[in-house]
Design a protein around this motif. Structure first.
Motif, PDB file in Angstrom:
ATOM      1  N   UNK A  51     -12.644   5.409   2.846  1.00 58.17           N
ATOM      2  CA  UNK A  51     -11.413   5.951   3.380  1.00 58.17           C
ATOM      3  C   UNK A  51     -10.746   5.062   4.416  1.00 58.17           C
ATOM      4  N   UNK A  52     -11.138   3.795   4.480  1.00 53.76           N
ATOM      5  CA  UNK A  52     -10.517   2.878   5.433  1.00 53.76           C
ATOM      6  C   UNK A  52      -9.158   2.392   4.934  1.00 53.76           C
ATOM      7  N   UNK A  53      -8.378   1.845   5.871  1.00 53.16           N
ATOM      8  CA  UNK A  53      -7.082   1.285   5.532  1.00 53.16           C
ATOM      9  C   UNK A  53      -7.281  -0.066   4.852  1.00 53.16           C
ATOM     10  N   UNK A  79     -10.311   2.102  10.759  1.00 55.14           N
ATOM     11  CA  UNK A  79     -10.866   0.791  10.434  1.00 55.14           C
ATOM     12  C   UNK A  79     -10.069   0.120   9.337  1.00 55.14           C
ATOM     13  N   UNK A  80      -9.993  -1.201   9.429  1.00 57.29           N
ATOM     14  CA  UNK A  80      -9.252  -2.022   8.466  1.00 57.29           C
ATOM     15  C   UNK A  80     -10.222  -2.743   7.544  1.00 57.29           C
ATOM     16  N   UNK A 138      -6.486 -10.935   9.080  1.00 56.22           N
ATOM     17  CA  UNK A 138      -7.269 -12.156   8.838  1.00 56.22           C
ATOM     18  C   UNK A 138      -8.736 -11.789   8.620  1.00 56.22           C
ATOM     19  N   UNK A 139      -9.467 -12.656   7.967  1.00 56.40           N
ATOM     20  CA  UNK A 139     -10.917 -12.435   7.861  1.00 56.40           C
ATOM     21  C   UNK A 139     -11.649 -13.202   8.953  1.00 56.40           C
ATOM     22  N   UNK A 140     -10.989 -14.168   9.554  1.00 56.62           N
ATOM     23  CA  UNK A 140     -11.539 -14.878  10.723  1.00 56.62           C
ATOM     24  C   UNK A 140     -10.358 -15.330  11.563  1.00 56.62           C
ATOM     25  N   UNK A 141     -10.525 -15.305  12.882  1.00 57.32           N
ATOM     26  CA  UNK A 141      -9.417 -15.669  13.750  1.00 57.32           C
ATOM     27  C   UNK A 141      -8.982 -17.112  13.507  1.00 57.32           C
ATOM     28  N   UNK A 160     -15.203  -2.712   7.019  1.00 57.88           N
ATOM     29  CA  UNK A 160     -14.213  -2.074   7.869  1.00 57.88           C
ATOM     30  C   UNK A 160     -14.369  -2.481   9.319  1.00 57.88           C
ATOM     31  N   UNK A 161     -13.256  -2.857   9.955  1.00 60.27           N
ATOM     32  CA  UNK A 161     -13.287  -3.304  11.351  1.00 60.27           C
ATOM     33  C   UNK A 161     -12.260  -2.523  12.149  1.00 60.27           C
ATOM     34  N   UNK A 162     -12.628  -2.101  13.362  1.00 56.29           N
ATOM     35  CA  UNK A 162     -11.665  -1.411  14.213  1.00 56.29           C
ATOM     36  C   UNK A 162     -10.572  -2.363  14.669  1.00 56.29           C
TER      37      UNK A 162
END
Lengths: 236, 236
Positions: B161-163, B151-152, B207-210, B47-49
């Motif tokens: 419970x993340x998106x 968080x995604x 994306x998983x990486x920019x 999960x990433x903000x």
DNA sequence: CCCTTTTCACCTAGGTGGTAAGAT
DNA sequence: ATCTTACCACCTAGGTGAAAAGGG
């Protein structure tokens, strides 16, 4: 019995939403270890958290009713204290080097707490609402309720909503469960809608700097944020 | 007009507790700066903000009524994308190097986003409740409401419970104000008791990486947590 | 080949007691 | 002499993108 609180006013006449409420103090053995030495809590201008943190496990609430949880701090006596040797020149005159029961039995070959006159004027009596308030009984009972956002200050003019205490005075933390009464005129039932808990092992002396070196060492040994001051690590 | 959301279904037939509700997007100029380049949001297993954080200033609520605030994420189309040059071998066949309007005008002398076939099966449609929910209108309007705990993730089996989003797919964040109806049978008025807001400038590619280096640089320049990757500090 | 995962150095943010200087 | 304040090094806790390794 340790870990269970005295409940102040009797449960008779209480609303049924609070009369069965019970609270168990968490980290009871740590609190007792501190209490045996005479717990001290730092107060600062900016506000300092308590350690140990006041945490309870609740039961006996109505899962579907709303409750507010809060804490306040009751002066344990009307004295001010000083740390030192027996033949002080305090305004309070000579007093036994060891008081009963609070400044626990710890005047062996070192200093101890001595009464030093009457208490300073009481600080503004504030309360700390648990930030999750209000919430359903089910939510409160689901896990341990932690008051880790609560901070103590000695700044009489504090405007951060922190608990204001007098340094060198003794306090008893007190915990309140308040049923949020949906009825009109609920004010008239206010005295029936709350239940209070006091755990004697959580009482403490407010200080601006630690006086009892054994307290300092126990804080360093048990508070993760003080790990930087540990030397030998015998494990634990 | 930028900074103001489209409101989905009309306000006619809405409960009076929500029909006047309004939301202004905060950090609008930053969102627009990202949007001009084609915003990308990282998704990770843990999960990433989001950055920028989705924040709104609310008005028009009933100060004394209870509201729940929440967000969800709507797929912007039924395509999956890839980052690269025009003559791809994607299943979707050849498509214009610049789409309209999303993957903004940015295919000058570099790569760009290309449609690469139909969307993957939709991820479980989750919502994120603002952790302060429910609260009074007065509380929500007092200050900016920030969804910084959201968080995604790309983990379809996530149990935090993340998106959950599909990487290489485009999404539109959507914000909902829900009046907590105290009436019995309130379910039957559910469709009247909420109001939704979509800010087009907050749409993004998961994306998983920019992929777009300009996005990376803008993130580094504007996110305090990425300060470690800044070199020259021309001030700002 | 293109995308995902893992690990990592480097940050923000804030909770510790030590220490020395300041206040009464 | 005693208590208070301000600052500090050193932690916990967790949010960044880079880089390298992994997977289909």
């Amino acid at each position: 019995s340790p870990g269970w609180a005295s409940e102040g006013p009797g449960t008779s006449g209480k609303n049924r939403r609070v009369c069965h409420a019970a609270a168990r103090l968490e980290m009871g053995s740590l609190w007792e270890e501190f209490n045996r030495l005479g717990t001290e809590m730092i107060v600062t201008k900016a506000g300092r958290r308590m350690f140990p943190t006041f945490q309870v496990k609740l039961s006996g609430l109505d899962p579907l009713a709303d409750y507010v949880l809060l804490m306040d701090f009751v002066p344990l006596d009307d004295k001010r204290y000083r740390w030192g040797w027996g033949d002080g020149d305090g305004e309070g005159g000579r007093v036994p080097a060891v008081l009963s029961p609070p400044p626990r039995r710890y005047a062996f070959h070192s200093s101890s707490w001595l009464a030093a006159g009457r208490a300073d004027p009481a600080a503004p009596g504030r309360v700390h609402f648990h930030p999750d308030s209000p919430a359903k009984g089910a939510q409160w009972m689901r896990q341990i309720v932690s008051f880790d956002k609560l901070k103590l200050t000695n700044n009489l003019l504090d405007d951060n909503g922190h608990i204001i205490l007098n340094s060198m005075h003794r306090y008893q933390p007190r915990f309140h469960v308040v049923f949020v009464d949906p009825r009109r005129d609920s004010e008239r039932f206010a005295h029936q809608n709350f239940k209070s808990f006091s755990f004697p092992e959580t009482q403490f002396m407010a200080v601006t700097a630690y006086q009892n070196h054994r307290i300092t060492q126990l804080k360093i040994a048990s508070n993760p944020f003080a790990k930087g001051f540990r030397d030998g690590e015998p494990e634990s």
